[in-house]
Design a protein around this motif. Structure first.
Motif, short mmCIF file in Angstrom:
data_model
loop_
_atom_site.label_atom_id
_atom_site.label_comp_id
_atom_site.label_asym_id
_atom_site.label_seq_id
_atom_site.Cartn_x
_atom_site.Cartn_y
_atom_site.Cartn_z
N UNK A 62 26.96 8.87 -1.81
CA UNK A 62 27.43 7.79 -2.69
C UNK A 62 27.98 8.29 -4.02
N UNK A 63 28.81 7.45 -4.61
CA UNK A 63 29.40 7.73 -5.92
C UNK A 63 29.44 6.42 -6.72
N UNK A 64 28.68 6.33 -7.83
CA UNK A 64 27.90 7.40 -8.48
C UNK A 64 26.60 7.68 -7.76
N UNK A 65 25.92 8.72 -8.24
CA UNK A 65 24.63 9.15 -7.69
C UNK A 65 23.53 8.79 -8.68
N UNK A 66 22.43 8.25 -8.17
CA UNK A 66 21.30 7.92 -9.03
C UNK A 66 20.32 9.08 -9.07
N UNK A 67 20.00 9.55 -10.27
CA UNK A 67 19.13 10.70 -10.44
C UNK A 67 18.17 10.47 -11.60
N UNK A 68 17.12 11.25 -11.63
CA UNK A 68 16.25 11.36 -12.78
C UNK A 68 16.20 12.83 -13.18
N UNK A 69 16.48 13.12 -14.43
CA UNK A 69 16.27 14.46 -14.94
C UNK A 69 14.80 14.53 -15.36
N UNK A 70 14.01 15.41 -14.73
CA UNK A 70 12.56 15.37 -14.92
C UNK A 70 12.10 15.36 -16.37
N UNK A 71 12.80 16.08 -17.25
CA UNK A 71 12.37 16.11 -18.64
C UNK A 71 12.79 14.86 -19.41
N UNK A 72 13.48 13.92 -18.72
CA UNK A 72 13.86 12.66 -19.35
C UNK A 72 13.16 11.47 -18.69
N UNK A 73 12.08 11.74 -17.98
CA UNK A 73 11.30 10.67 -17.35
C UNK A 73 10.85 9.65 -18.41
N UNK A 74 10.97 8.37 -18.07
CA UNK A 74 10.53 7.32 -18.97
C UNK A 74 9.23 6.72 -18.44
#
Length: 235
Positions: A62-74
């Motif tokens: 898919x485009x866009x792709x859903x991601x989490x950058x681990x150091x930006x976890x909320x």
């Protein structure tokens, strides 16, 4: 009629992601198999299988792709309170098969599941090879939540999660993301967007940006074998 390439059994090649459909978003190809070699080849390119039992295997990017950058976890205030109370015990790679079965179970408002027997067999084999991992959430020795996914290099590809108790899947996800940050993982792939994921800090990035992350980070040696999450956390 939608026309997409059909994958043959004698090749692990995939079409370029630029040829994926815009509607349905990211549909790239059909056919092939769920062998470990093909799955690993697909994930290194940002491609994953998603299909209902009885359908041909469908491959998506898919485009866009859903991601989490681990150091930006909320972590919300309410979730932080849950984590501090210590109502749950969190483990990893203790009950991979049970987590997959729970993720495959029917859900309220859904007519079926995309995690059929072929998918369970394929990812269980990857787990036995050290590529696929699970996170389990327990309450009074009962499995009440969890998730599973695949690891290549410093990328965790999340596949599915489930919850049988309030916040249990969020607890699993939070523990995983914190551990990935400690291990300096580049990204936790969530595939497609959901409100649930956005509350945890998920964001959407362009497919080409995700593919660049894979080129940079998914070809390094993977952290294989049974995982062990840090036993204590300062929430």
């Amino acid at each position: 009629m939608i026309q997409i390439p059909w994958l043959t059994a004698d090749s692990l090649d995939f079409p370029p992601s630029s040829s994926a459909l815009a509607e349905p978003d990211g549909l790239l190809a059909a056919g092939g198999d769920l062998s470990p070699a093909r799955l690993l080849s697909a994930y290194r390119r940002g491609i994953f299988p998603w299909f209902e039992p009885g359908q041909p295997i469908l491959w998506w990017t898919p485009n866009p792709r859903t991601v989490v950058f681990p150091d930006q976890l909320h972590i919300s205030h309410s979730l932080r309170k849950v984590l501090r109370r210590g109502d749950f015990t969190v483990t990893s790679d203790r009950a991979f098969a049970e987590v997959m079965q729970a993720c495959a179970a029917p859900r309220a408002g859904a007519s079926g599941t995309w995690i059929g027997p072929a998918m369970i067999d394929a990812y269980t084999e990857l787990h036995q090879m050290g590529y696929a991992h699970s996170v389990e959430v327990w309450r009074d020795e009962q499995l009440v939540g969890g998730l599973y996914g695949l690891v290549l290099g410093k990328v965790f590809f999340g596949e599915s999660m489930f919850s049988r108790a309030d916040n249990a899947s969020k607890v699993a996800f939070t523990h995983l993301a914190r551990q990935l940050a400690e291990w300096r993982f580049a990204v936790l792939d969530c595939q497609v967007a959901s409100d649930h994921l956005f509350t945890l800090g998920a964001q959407e990035i362009a497919r080409e940006d995700f593919e660049q992350i894979l080129l940079d980070c998914a070809h390094t040696p993977s952290l294989k074998g049974p995982w062990s999450l840090s036993a204590t956390r300062d929430w």
